[in-house]
Design a protein around this motif. Structure first.
Motif, PDB file in Angstrom:
ATOM      1  N   ARG A 114     -14.758  -1.556   2.302  1.00  0.00           N
ATOM      2  CA  ARG A 114     -14.284  -2.918   2.586  1.00  0.00           C
ATOM      3  C   ARG A 114     -12.928  -3.220   1.940  1.00  0.00           C
ATOM      4  NH1 ARG A 114     -18.310  -1.973   5.214  1.00  0.00           N
ATOM      5  NH2 ARG A 114     -20.183  -3.243   5.362  1.00  0.00           N
ATOM      6  N   CYS A 115     -12.000  -2.263   2.026  1.00  0.00           N
ATOM      7  CA  CYS A 115     -10.680  -2.485   1.424  1.00  0.00           C
ATOM      8  C   CYS A 115      -9.780  -3.295   2.343  1.00  0.00           C
ATOM      9  CB  CYS A 115     -10.021  -1.148   1.081  1.00  0.00           C
ATOM     10  SG  CYS A 115      -9.538  -0.176   2.527  1.00  0.00           S
ATOM     11  N   ARG A 167       0.836  -1.204   0.000  1.00  0.00           N
ATOM     12  CA  ARG A 167       0.000   0.000   0.000  1.00  0.00           C
ATOM     13  C   ARG A 167       0.872   1.257   0.000  1.00  0.00           C
ATOM     14  NH1 ARG A 167      -1.152   3.875   3.510  1.00  0.00           N
ATOM     15  NH2 ARG A 167      -3.065   5.089   3.197  1.00  0.00           N
ATOM     16  N   ASN A 227     -19.034  -4.527  -5.173  1.00  0.00           N
ATOM     17  CA  ASN A 227     -18.242  -3.458  -4.572  1.00  0.00           C
ATOM     18  C   ASN A 227     -18.966  -2.120  -4.706  1.00  0.00           C
ATOM     19  OD1 ASN A 227     -16.041  -5.566  -5.593  1.00  0.00           O
ATOM     20  ND2 ASN A 227     -15.264  -4.473  -3.797  1.00  0.00           N
ATOM     21  N   LEU A 231      -9.370   2.194  -4.081  1.00  0.00           N
ATOM     22  CA  LEU A 231      -9.754   0.888  -3.516  1.00  0.00           C
ATOM     23  C   LEU A 231      -8.609  -0.127  -3.568  1.00  0.00           C
ATOM     24  CD1 LEU A 231     -11.688  -1.201  -2.363  1.00  0.00           C
ATOM     25  CD2 LEU A 231     -12.701  -1.474  -4.615  1.00  0.00           C
ATOM     26  N   ALA A 232      -8.140  -0.457  -4.768  1.00  0.00           N
ATOM     27  CA  ALA A 232      -7.117  -1.504  -4.879  1.00  0.00           C
ATOM     28  C   ALA A 232      -5.817  -1.060  -4.223  1.00  0.00           C
ATOM     29  CB  ALA A 232      -6.885  -1.851  -6.339  1.00  0.00           C
ATOM     30  N   ILE A 286     -10.618  -9.248   2.807  1.00  0.00           N
ATOM     31  CA  ILE A 286     -10.201  -9.419   1.407  1.00  0.00           C
ATOM     32  C   ILE A 286      -9.260 -10.610   1.222  1.00  0.00           C
ATOM     33  CG2 ILE A 286     -10.512  -6.969   0.862  1.00  0.00           C
ATOM     34  CD1 ILE A 286      -7.354  -6.965   0.584  1.00  0.00           C
ATOM     35  N   THR A 309      -6.896  -3.818  -9.890  1.00  0.00           N
ATOM     36  CA  THR A 309      -6.946  -5.279  -9.893  1.00  0.00           C
ATOM     37  C   THR A 309      -7.013  -5.786 -11.333  1.00  0.00           C
ATOM     38  OG1 THR A 309      -9.333  -5.195  -9.689  1.00  0.00           O
ATOM     39  CG2 THR A 309      -8.080  -5.472  -7.657  1.00  0.00           C
ATOM     40  N   SER A 345      -5.452   0.850  -1.653  1.00  0.00           N
ATOM     41  CA  SER A 345      -5.571   0.726  -0.196  1.00  0.00           C
ATOM     42  C   SER A 345      -5.608  -0.736   0.229  1.00  0.00           C
ATOM     43  CB  SER A 345      -6.864   1.406   0.282  1.00  0.00           C
ATOM     44  OG  SER A 345      -6.830   2.780  -0.003  1.00  0.00           O
ATOM     45  N   ALA A 346      -6.159  -1.594  -0.630  1.00  0.00           N
ATOM     46  CA  ALA A 346      -6.402  -2.990  -0.239  1.00  0.00           C
ATOM     47  C   ALA A 346      -5.155  -3.849  -0.408  1.00  0.00           C
ATOM     48  CB  ALA A 346      -7.551  -3.552  -1.071  1.00  0.00           C
TER      49      ALA A 346
END
Lengths: 480, 236
Positions: free
Chosen positions: A316-317, A36, A209, A260-261, A152, A270, A263-264
């Motif tokens: 929901r990350c 991240r 999502n 999103l991606a 995740i 993705t 942070s996840a």
């Protein structure tokens, strides 16, 4: 699911003593956090995008009733169906009814936390409909009959050798002498086994999502492509999503996708981001014949207008889990709830009531890293404090701490008593040898790891007063 | 209170949820100002902040698009003209030791394959589980992350993107933009406002998983490899 949050302490103690789990959790520290940070560093606008993403969700929540209507209208216009579920039971019943109508025997599933929240798999099994989780992590924990330990990365609590054992036990048709010593071989075996399930399934169930009001689309963000095979191949596609997944436009979804991606998983994007709108069109050679969306409330609308409204921005990350020192120490299962970590500590009491989840908002060091990394700027520590206040005001499950806090408050409000008591305590403790300090009652959770400092023989206030007196004495002009 | 609960029970779930949402927000739902704000936003979708990296001349964007894809392990081939596409695809198949057979949709961009019968075996329609290679045409690409945009339909069935072992994607250099937002604008220009095909796939790499010990492995459930053919030269 059976919630074991009331046993957080026992769960956590067990987790700390579990060498397999501790080895697996090492991957969280080295993996997610560094990735991240690298993704954030390579996009100068990252923090500005977080602000915009936050503003989008805040706007949607303020106008949620209208966005829900507009979204529903677009889904219907594209030939899809919208079902509304007040709670988990209603959502399960809706999904079961659709599956019955489709004559479903096998249901493939993309990764969905809402599915976990409503306990869908057990309900399907009870009707003799076989749910097959297709996300690799979810597939592994389904074999083990466990729950996801991360929102995740559901199998982040496991190591390769454990998964090899599970595959050998489950895939008994395959030659026992096959080599599964490498991760790539495990992935290959799951691919082969699940390919058959994708092709055989009657219904495909995915989460979402995002739901896009402009177009009536549902969006899934994945790397494996399992969600796509889940929703493309069967004749019926069911989307289960909670109300707050709404975003206005494709542009707004694009802004949130940028955070999103990163942070996840720390990916720029993705492998697959898929926008699905209605069933297949007349001329389409593939895609499902029927498209259903189940909109789940289950406590969301009750968060509006409360201290917890901002939690509805959550995408929901999992960044708050990845950066939480408590999560990193005990893993997701210790929380005993569907949603673990800081976001779970805020959401779970909303879903199940604070009494059964009282430990969760307390399972925090209040270091603030969760809020610092949250792409949606959700004030998680503040919300945990709100839950602690509510717990304290009610019939708390945490009787001992509540009593202790009451006792401390009684003293704190009476400075004379307080000073007398702390001074007496300090004098006693300062006389004890170090070896006894390490064995004090009430401090056993602390003293095996850290030395309890020896208190000064006179408390701070007494020392201060003495110094002030001394100063005054010196400044006083000398007579004589 | 008891009366209210029983009213809620007879209400449809939809009406009950809507009533709860409005109560929580402290609104009635018919305030013209609120509805107007939403409708304006939905009818005139406006781009939010676009990262600087998504801005540049066409050749710069195409170069970034290629670099981003290659950084993710995707093979990129530049093809000068559409006439050269069948040959480039045949070469890519040979390089991967794959049979000279691809499945593709009825997209007009694939007409050049008709001019070269015998070079490749062409299969049509939706993908099958045994397919080795699917070939699709992306209607747009975003250079900021090397992301392909594909629309489902008879021209490019979505199963081609996921069932075959390898996925080949053709994109016209002039369809490479900087940001995702420009790709949506192009789609709206073709289909009209608010209209989507059944599926739009944004693809930025091959299928992968990191679910076991956070170790990245390619080819989880979808294609094990992705190859992109950028056709034509990008002019200003």
């Amino acid at each position: 699911m059976e919630q074991t949050s009331l046993h957080f302490r026992e769960n956590a103690t067990r987790a700390l003593a579990d060498p397999q789990l501790q080895r697996a959790l090492g991957n969280v520290k080295t993996g997610f956090i560094l990735k991240r940070a690298a993704a954030r560093a390579s996009l100068p606008e990252f923090d500005a995008l977080r602000d915009e993403a936050t503003a989008i969700k805040t706007h949607v929540i303020d106008h949620l009733d209208i966005y829900l209507e507009e979204y529903e209208r677009r889904v219907l216009a594209s030939g899809g169906h919208v079902h509304w579920a007040r709670d988990a039971a209603e959502a399960r019943e809706i999904v079961l009814a659709i599956c019955r109508e489709a004559g479903a025997k096998t249901v493939t599933k993309g990764k969905s936390m809402v599915s976990e929240e409503i306990g869908l798999n057990a309900a399907l099994e009870a009707e003799n409909i076989r749910p097959v989780e297709t996300d690799l992590g979810e597939y592994i924990i389904q074999l083990r009959r466990e729950k996801p330990s991360h929102i995740i990365a559901p199998a982040v609590h496991l190591n390769r050798d454990q998964i090899e054992g599970d595959f050998r036990a489950a895939h008994v048709d395959l030659p026992p002498e096959r080599d599964l010593s490498q991760i790539v071989e495990l992935v290959g075996e799951a691919r082969t086994v699940l390919r058959q399930q994708f092709l055989a399934a009657d219904v495909g169930i995915t989460g979402a999502n995002f739901l896009i009001a402009e177009t009536g689309s549902s969006v899934i963000v994945t790397n494996e492509g399992n969600g796509d095979l889940t929703q493309l191949l069967p004749r019926t596609h069911i989307v289960i999503a909670s109300l707050e997944k709404l975003v206005p436009t494709l542009e707004d979804a694009s802004t949130i996708l940028r955070v999103l991606a990163r942070s996840a998983t720390g990916q720029e994007m993705t492998s697959y981001t898929t926008f699905s709108t209605g069933p297949r069109r007349d001329e389409d050679p593939d895609g499902p014949d029927a498209y259903h969306v189940v909109l789940l409330d289950n406590g969301r609308s009750a968060m509006l207008g409360t201290d917890f409204q901002d939690m509805l921005r959550c995408i929901r990350c999992g960044a708050c889990l990845n950066h939480c020192p408590v999560y990193a120490a005990v893993g997701g299962h210790a929380y005993g709830s569907v949603y673990p970590g800081p976001m779970g500590a805020v959401l779970t009491p909303q879903l199940t009531g604070i009494h059964d989840a009282a430990h969760l908002p307390n399972a925090s060091t209040f270091c603030g890293r969760c809020q610092a990394v949250c792409p949606m700027h959700i004030p998680l520590p503040k919300m945990m404090r709100h839950w602690r206040e509510r717990d304290f005001a009610g019939q708390s499950a945490l009787a001992t701490p509540k009593l202790a806090i009451r006792a401390w408050a009684w003293f704190a409000k009476r400075p004379g008593f307080y000073r007398f008591a702390t001074a007496a305590q300090g004098r006693v403790l300062s006389l004890l040898p170090r070896s006894m300090l390490a064995k004090l009652p009430l401090a056993r959770g602390w003293t095996p790891y850290r030395v309890l400092p020896k208190p000064a023989s006179r408390p701070f206030l007494a020392q201060w007063e003495a110094r002030e007196q001394e100063k005054l004495r010196r400044e006083r002009p000398h007579h004589g | 209170m008891a009366e209210k609960v029983s009213t809620e029970k007879t209400m449809s779930a939809r009406d009950a949820i809507m009533a709860h949402v409005r109560k929580g927000l402290g609104v009635r739902g018919d305030e013209p100002g609120r509805r107007g704000v939403v409708q304006t936003r939905l009818r005139n979708p406006v781009a939010n902040l676009i990262p600087e990296r998504a801005k540049g001349t066409k050749p710069e964007l195409v170069k970034q698009f290629q670099t981003m894809l290659e950084n993710g392990g995707t093979g990129v081939v530049r093809v000068r003209t559409y006439k050269g596409v069948p040959d480039a695809v045949a070469t890519a198949l040979r390089e991967r030791n794959l049979p000279s057979r691809v499945r593709l949709g009825s997209d007009p961009f694939f007409r050049t394959f008709e001019a070269e019968p015998g070079l490749l075996e062409i299969l049509g329609g939706a993908a099958e589980a045994t397919d080795l290679v699917g070939l699709s045409h992306a209607f747009a690409g975003a250079s900021e992350t090397g992301t392909l945009f594909l629309a489902s339909g008879p021209d490019n069935p979505s199963t081609l993107n996921f069932l075959p072992e390898h996925h080949f994607v053709l994109i016209d250099a002039s369809d490479v933009f900087g940001s995702y937002e420009e790709c949506w604008v192009k789609l709206r220009g073709v289909l009209g406002a608010g209209v989507m095909p059944r599926t739009v796939n944004l693809i930025s790499g091959a299928s992968r998983t990191a679910d076991i010990e956070q170790t990245i492995v390619k080819g989880a459930h979808g294609p094990k490899s992705l190859a992109v053919f950028i056709v034509g030269s990008a002019r200003e």
